[in-house]
Design a protein around this motif. Sequence first.
Motif, PDB file in Angstrom:
ATOM      1  N   ARG A  23       0.817  -1.209   0.000  1.00 45.63           N
ATOM      2  CA  ARG A  23       0.000   0.000   0.000  1.00 45.63           C
ATOM      3  C   ARG A  23       0.861   1.274   0.000  1.00 45.63           C
ATOM      4  NH1 ARG A  23      -4.849   2.188   0.775  1.00 45.63           N
ATOM      5  NH2 ARG A  23      -4.925   3.912   2.251  1.00 45.63           N
ATOM      6  N   GLU A  24       1.880   1.276   0.840  1.00 43.24           N
ATOM      7  CA  GLU A  24       2.749   2.453   0.926  1.00 43.24           C
ATOM      8  C   GLU A  24       3.504   2.680  -0.387  1.00 43.24           C
ATOM      9  OE1 GLU A  24       2.916   4.500   4.060  1.00 43.24           O
ATOM     10  OE2 GLU A  24       1.062   3.378   3.763  1.00 43.24           O
ATOM     11  N   VAL A  25       4.019   1.602  -0.957  1.00 40.26           N
ATOM     12  CA  VAL A  25       4.796   1.714  -2.200  1.00 40.26           C
ATOM     13  C   VAL A  25       3.897   2.217  -3.332  1.00 40.26           C
ATOM     14  CG1 VAL A  25       5.997   0.365  -3.984  1.00 40.26           C
ATOM     15  CG2 VAL A  25       6.532  -0.003  -1.555  1.00 40.26           C
ATOM     16  N   ASN A  26       2.705   1.660  -3.419  1.00 41.61           N
ATOM     17  CA  ASN A  26       1.777   2.078  -4.478  1.00 41.61           C
ATOM     18  C   ASN A  26       1.366   3.539  -4.311  1.00 41.61           C
ATOM     19  OD1 ASN A  26       0.629  -0.180  -6.463  1.00 41.61           O
ATOM     20  ND2 ASN A  26       1.247  -1.146  -4.544  1.00 41.61           N
ATOM     21  N   ARG A  27       1.076   3.907  -3.079  1.00 42.55           N
ATOM     22  CA  ARG A  27       0.680   5.301  -2.850  1.00 42.55           C
ATOM     23  C   ARG A  27       1.818   6.246  -3.232  1.00 42.55           C
ATOM     24  NH1 ARG A  27      -0.866   5.756   3.108  1.00 42.55           N
ATOM     25  NH2 ARG A  27      -1.970   7.688   2.657  1.00 42.55           N
ATOM     26  N   ILE A  32      17.638  10.203  -3.384  1.00 41.67           N
ATOM     27  CA  ILE A  32      17.058   9.936  -2.065  1.00 41.67           C
ATOM     28  C   ILE A  32      18.145  10.163  -1.008  1.00 41.67           C
ATOM     29  CG2 ILE A  32      15.843   8.233  -0.637  1.00 41.67           C
ATOM     30  CD1 ILE A  32      14.971   6.800  -3.199  1.00 41.67           C
ATOM     31  N   TYR A  33      17.850  11.028  -0.056  1.00 40.06           N
ATOM     32  CA  TYR A  33      18.818  11.393   0.986  1.00 40.06           C
ATOM     33  C   TYR A  33      18.115  11.213   2.326  1.00 40.06           C
ATOM     34  CZ  TYR A  33      22.333  14.561   3.208  1.00 40.06           C
ATOM     35  OH  TYR A  33      23.322  15.124   3.970  1.00 40.06           O
ATOM     36  N   LEU A  34      17.953   9.962   2.697  1.00 39.08           N
ATOM     37  CA  LEU A  34      17.202   9.635   3.907  1.00 39.08           C
ATOM     38  C   LEU A  34      18.038   8.786   4.851  1.00 39.08           C
ATOM     39  CD1 LEU A  34      13.669   8.612   2.496  1.00 39.08           C
ATOM     40  CD2 LEU A  34      14.189  10.617   3.914  1.00 39.08           C
ATOM     41  N   PRO A  35      17.768   8.891   6.140  1.00 39.84           N
ATOM     42  CA  PRO A  35      18.409   7.989   7.095  1.00 39.84           C
ATOM     43  C   PRO A  35      17.685   6.647   7.089  1.00 39.84           C
ATOM     44  CG  PRO A  35      16.895   9.435   8.235  1.00 39.84           C
ATOM     45  CD  PRO A  35      16.840   9.825   6.787  1.00 39.84           C
ATOM     46  N   MET A  36      18.006   5.790   8.042  1.00 40.85           N
ATOM     47  CA  MET A  36      17.421   4.446   8.086  1.00 40.85           C
ATOM     48  C   MET A  36      16.010   4.476   8.670  1.00 40.85           C
ATOM     49  SD  MET A  36      19.286   2.063   6.745  1.00 40.85           S
ATOM     50  CE  MET A  36      19.173   0.521   7.661  1.00 40.85           C
ATOM     51  N   ILE A  37      15.065   4.952   7.861  1.00 37.53           N
ATOM     52  CA  ILE A  37      13.651   4.929   8.247  1.00 37.53           C
ATOM     53  C   ILE A  37      12.878   4.211   7.136  1.00 37.53           C
ATOM     54  CG2 ILE A  37      13.770   6.982   9.719  1.00 37.53           C
ATOM     55  CD1 ILE A  37      12.715   8.661   7.409  1.00 37.53           C
ATOM     56  N   PRO A  38      11.681   3.676   7.452  1.00 37.35           N
ATOM     57  CA  PRO A  38      10.968   2.861   6.446  1.00 37.35           C
ATOM     58  C   PRO A  38      10.699   3.589   5.134  1.00 37.35           C
ATOM     59  CG  PRO A  38       9.964   2.583   8.610  1.00 37.35           C
ATOM     60  CD  PRO A  38      10.988   3.667   8.759  1.00 37.35           C
ATOM     61  N   GLU A  39      10.596   4.919   5.187  1.00 41.31           N
ATOM     62  CA  GLU A  39      10.342   5.662   3.949  1.00 41.31           C
ATOM     63  C   GLU A  39      11.481   5.507   2.941  1.00 41.31           C
ATOM     64  OE1 GLU A  39       9.748   6.685   6.987  1.00 41.31           O
ATOM     65  OE2 GLU A  39       7.652   7.354   7.043  1.00 41.31           O
ATOM     66  N   ASP A  97       9.154  22.755  -1.753  1.00 42.11           N
ATOM     67  CA  ASP A  97       9.152  21.733  -0.700  1.00 42.11           C
ATOM     68  C   ASP A  97       7.750  21.216  -0.413  1.00 42.11           C
ATOM     69  OD1 ASP A  97      11.771  22.465  -0.699  1.00 42.11           O
ATOM     70  OD2 ASP A  97      11.793  23.329   1.320  1.00 42.11           O
ATOM     71  N   LEU A  98       7.647  19.908  -0.271  1.00 42.94           N
ATOM     72  CA  LEU A  98       6.344  19.272  -0.037  1.00 42.94           C
ATOM     73  C   LEU A  98       6.483  18.252   1.080  1.00 42.94           C
ATOM     74  CD1 LEU A  98       5.912  18.544  -3.839  1.00 42.94           C
ATOM     75  CD2 LEU A  98       4.509  20.212  -2.582  1.00 42.94           C
ATOM     76  N   TRP A  99       5.488  18.197   1.971  1.00 42.37           N
ATOM     77  CA  TRP A  99       5.518  17.183   3.035  1.00 42.37           C
ATOM     78  C   TRP A  99       5.075  15.826   2.492  1.00 42.37           C
ATOM     79  CZ3 TRP A  99       8.102  17.633   7.317  1.00 42.37           C
ATOM     80  CH2 TRP A  99       8.258  18.899   7.919  1.00 42.37           C
ATOM     81  N   TRP A 100       5.838  14.834   2.807  1.00 43.78           N
ATOM     82  CA  TRP A 100       5.513  13.443   2.435  1.00 43.78           C
ATOM     83  C   TRP A 100       4.096  13.082   2.885  1.00 43.78           C
ATOM     84  CZ3 TRP A 100       8.507   8.921   0.793  1.00 43.78           C
ATOM     85  CH2 TRP A 100       7.903   7.692   1.091  1.00 43.78           C
ATOM     86  N   HIS A 101       3.776  13.368   4.158  1.00 40.53           N
ATOM     87  CA  HIS A 101       2.489  12.893   4.687  1.00 40.53           C
ATOM     88  C   HIS A 101       1.313  13.614   4.042  1.00 40.53           C
ATOM     89  CE1 HIS A 101       3.751  16.127   7.506  1.00 40.53           C
ATOM     90  NE2 HIS A 101       2.462  16.436   7.494  1.00 40.53           N
ATOM     91  N   GLU A 102       1.523  14.862   3.622  1.00 38.64           N
ATOM     92  CA  GLU A 102       0.424  15.564   2.951  1.00 38.64           C
ATOM     93  C   GLU A 102       0.206  14.999   1.552  1.00 38.64           C
ATOM     94  OE1 GLU A 102       1.175  19.792   3.193  1.00 38.64           O
ATOM     95  OE2 GLU A 102       0.911  19.794   5.391  1.00 38.64           O
ATOM     96  N   LEU A 103       1.284  14.718   0.876  1.00 34.77           N
ATOM     97  CA  LEU A 103       1.171  14.138  -0.473  1.00 34.77           C
ATOM     98  C   LEU A 103       0.509  12.759  -0.416  1.00 34.77           C
ATOM     99  CD1 LEU A 103       4.762  14.977  -1.767  1.00 34.77           C
ATOM    100  CD2 LEU A 103       2.644  15.997  -2.605  1.00 34.77           C
ATOM    101  N   MET A 104       0.847  12.002   0.638  1.00 31.27           N
ATOM    102  CA  MET A 104       0.355  10.621   0.748  1.00 31.27           C
ATOM    103  C   MET A 104      -1.125  10.577   1.111  1.00 31.27           C
ATOM    104  SD  MET A 104       2.645   8.220   0.102  1.00 31.27           S
ATOM    105  CE  MET A 104       2.896   6.764   1.151  1.00 31.27           C
ATOM    106  N   GLU A 105      -1.608  11.610   1.797  1.00 34.85           N
ATOM    107  CA  GLU A 105      -2.995  11.621   2.267  1.00 34.85           C
ATOM    108  C   GLU A 105      -3.995  11.275   1.166  1.00 34.85           C
ATOM    109  OE1 GLU A 105      -4.241  15.323   4.270  1.00 34.85           O
ATOM    110  OE2 GLU A 105      -2.947  14.556   5.905  1.00 34.85           O
ATOM    111  N   GLY A 106      -3.842  11.967   0.052  1.00 32.00           N
ATOM    112  CA  GLY A 106      -4.832  11.752  -0.999  1.00 32.00           C
ATOM    113  C   GLY A 106      -4.453  10.681  -2.005  1.00 32.00           C
TER     114      GLY A 106
END
Length: 647
Positions: free
Chosen positions: A116-120, A138-145, A233-242
Motif C-alpha cells: 500500500r505504501e509503495v503504491n501510494r 534519495i537522501y534519507l536515514p534508516m527509516i521505512p520511507e 518543498d512538499l511534506w511526504w504525509h500531505e502528499l500521501m494523504e490523498g
Amino acid sequence: MAKPIEALLDERRRYRPPEEFVARANVRDPDVYRQADEDFEGFWSRFAGELDWFRKWDRVLEWNPPDARWFIGGKLNASVNCVDRHLATPRKNKAAIIWEGEPGDTRVLTYQELSREVNRFANVLRSLGVKKGDRVTIYLPMIPELPISMLACARIGAPHSVVFGGFSPTALASRIEDSGSRILITCDGYYRRGELIPQKARADEAAQKSGGIEKVIVVRRAGNDVPMQPGRDLWWHELMEGARGVAAPEEMDAEDMLFMMYTSGTTGKPKGVVHTTGGYLVGVYATTKWVFDLHEEDTYWCSADIGWITGHSYIVYGPLSNGATTVMYEGSPDWPDKDRLWQMVERYRVNIFYTAPTAIRQFMQWGEQYPARHDLSSLRLLGSVGEPINPEAWVWYHRVIGGGRCPIVDTWWQTETGMIMITPLPGITETKPGSATRPFPGVRAAVLDENGQPVPPGGGGYLALLRPWPAMLRTIWGDHDRYVAQYWSRWNRETYYPGDGAKWDEDGYFWVLGRVDDVMNVAGHRLSTMEIESALVEHPAVAEAAVIGALHPIKGQVPVAFVILKSGHAGSPALEQELKQKVAEVISPIARPDRVVFTPDLPKTRSGKIMRRLLRDIAEGKELGDVTTLRNPEVAEELRMAFTSHA
Ligand code: 6R9
C-alpha cells in the motif's frame, strides 16, 4: 622467504558446517558447483524462472565484451517481485520490514502494508510528473520511507540514486548534479547517538549548491522545525494523504536501469555505478536465498546502511524478492549502550545476522560483557562483508556472537558486482577463518599475475573475474569509457579487474587481501597490510590496527602500523618494541613495522573502511588530500601531529 605469503595460508583452523545446520540447509549438494559451471546460463535462468515476469526473456545472455546484456527481451518490474509477488501467498500478512528507531519507536510493515505504501508513493511521484527514466535522488536515514521510496521509484521505472544520509551537503550536491535529478527526497531530522541531525538543512544546502532540483519531498521523522520553501518543498504525509493505494507497475525491460549508486569515493570524481532490472534482481535473489540459507520463518538482519550497496542488495532487494522478514534500525551500535545490536537480536529473535569486520573488531574491543547480557540463541548463521576479516576477529565472532554453533559466511563482492561473488555456501563449505572460500556457483574467479597468467596455488596476485554474471554493473553513469578503462582493460576485454589483491590455496580457496594499494612490496617481498594487522591484533593489548606501506629509499616500502589499544593499556616505547617483535615472530622479520604509532582513533570513511591512503600520506609526510569524506576528519590532523612529534 615464502613466509609472508604463507602467513595467512598457515591459518590451520577449519570449521565444518554443523550437522544440525546441514540437515535443514536449502543447498547441501556440492555438485551444484559442477552443474552451474557447466551450464551457467541455465543455472541463472532457473533462478530467473522463480521470479515474476510480464514477458519471458528470449535469450539469457548476450556477451560482447565488455558489454553484457542479460535476459534479453524479458519484461519485469522489481517492485512487483519484491511486493506484489507475495500478496497472493500466505506471506501477505507476514512482516516484510521490522524497523526500530533510535528512541525505541518501532514500526512493522507486512507485505500488504508495504504494498500500500509503495503504491501510494508511486502515485505521488507520478503526480509530480516523474516518468520512466527520470533519476530521483534519495537522501534519507534508516527509516521505512527509504525502502518505500526506492520501491516506488522501481514501480514507475524511475532509477533511484540513494546518497548515504550521513554524507555532507557537498557530496550530495555533486551526486545530484552528476545524476541530473530533479526530485530530492529527504526528511526533517533524525537521531544518531542521542543527537538530532538536521537533515533538511543539509539537503537545502545541497539543493542550492547543485541547482536542478525542482521538488523536495520531506518526510516528518523527528518533528524539528524546518523552513519549507513554497513551490519547491512538499511534506511526504500531505502528499500521501490523498494518494490511491494502487499504481500500475511500469513494464521494464530486463536491461532498463533500476538504480545508480555512487562508489565511496576514495579518490577522484565519484563513479555512478549503473545496475539494471533483470540481471541485478536475479543475482541478488539467488545469492540471498543460497548464501543466507533463507527459510520462511527466518528473521534476517543486515546491520548495514541502505545508503551503501550492501543495504540495497541485502536489506532491500534480495530479502524482499525472497519474501523474507528484514530488520532495519536507526542509530548506532553503541547507543544508548554498547549492547544495542544484541538487544535487538534478542528482542526480534534474529536468526541471520550480517555485519562488517570493522564492527566486529569494535565489539571485541568493547568486550564480551555486552553480548553476554543478551540471549543470542536464536542466531543460526552469521555473515561478514566489506573488508578482509582477520582470523582473530572471525574466531571471536564465531565463539562469542555465534555461540560456536553458527556457520560464518565471509562474502566478497563490490558495489560494481551488485551481488555476492565469493562466499561459502553455509550447508556445504568447510570454512577457514580469513578466507571468503570459493566463487558462488556459476561465477568464475582467478588469481592472476601482472601478465594475466594464473598464479599457482599458494601464490598471490590480482583477483579477477573470468565470466559475466547477472548483477554486474553495465556502465558508469555518463562515462562508458571509464567503465571500460577501469574494469576491463587490465588484461583483456573479457576479464574483470576488481582492484583487489588475493591469494589462493591448494583447496582453491580465495584469500582476498584488500585493495591492491593495500598490498605492499617490502624489499621484493609481497606483504599484505591485513596479515600484519592480524598479527598485531593477536597481541592482548591491541584492539585495532591499520598498517600501510610507506615509501622507503632502500626497501621500496616499509610497514608502518597505527594501533588502537584496549582500555587499560597505554602506549610506551617498550610496548612498541614488543609489537614489532610480535609481527616479526608471527610473519617474518621482513614484516616488522618500521614504526608503531599509538592512536585513540583511525580515519574511517562513512562506510567504516579505514582510509589507508591518508595514513600513507601521514607516514610519508605528504600534504593531506581531501578528508571531507571521512566520518572523523579531525583524526587526520591529530594523527599527523602524533606521527611527527614522535619521529
Ligand atoms: C560490498 C562492499 C568493495 C571492496 C572490495 C574489497 C572489500 C568487500 C570483502 C572485501 C575482503 C571481503 N571487500 N568484502 N575484502 N573480504 N569479504 O563492501 O562493496 O563498498 O564497493 O567495497 O571492499 O576490497 O573491492 P564496496
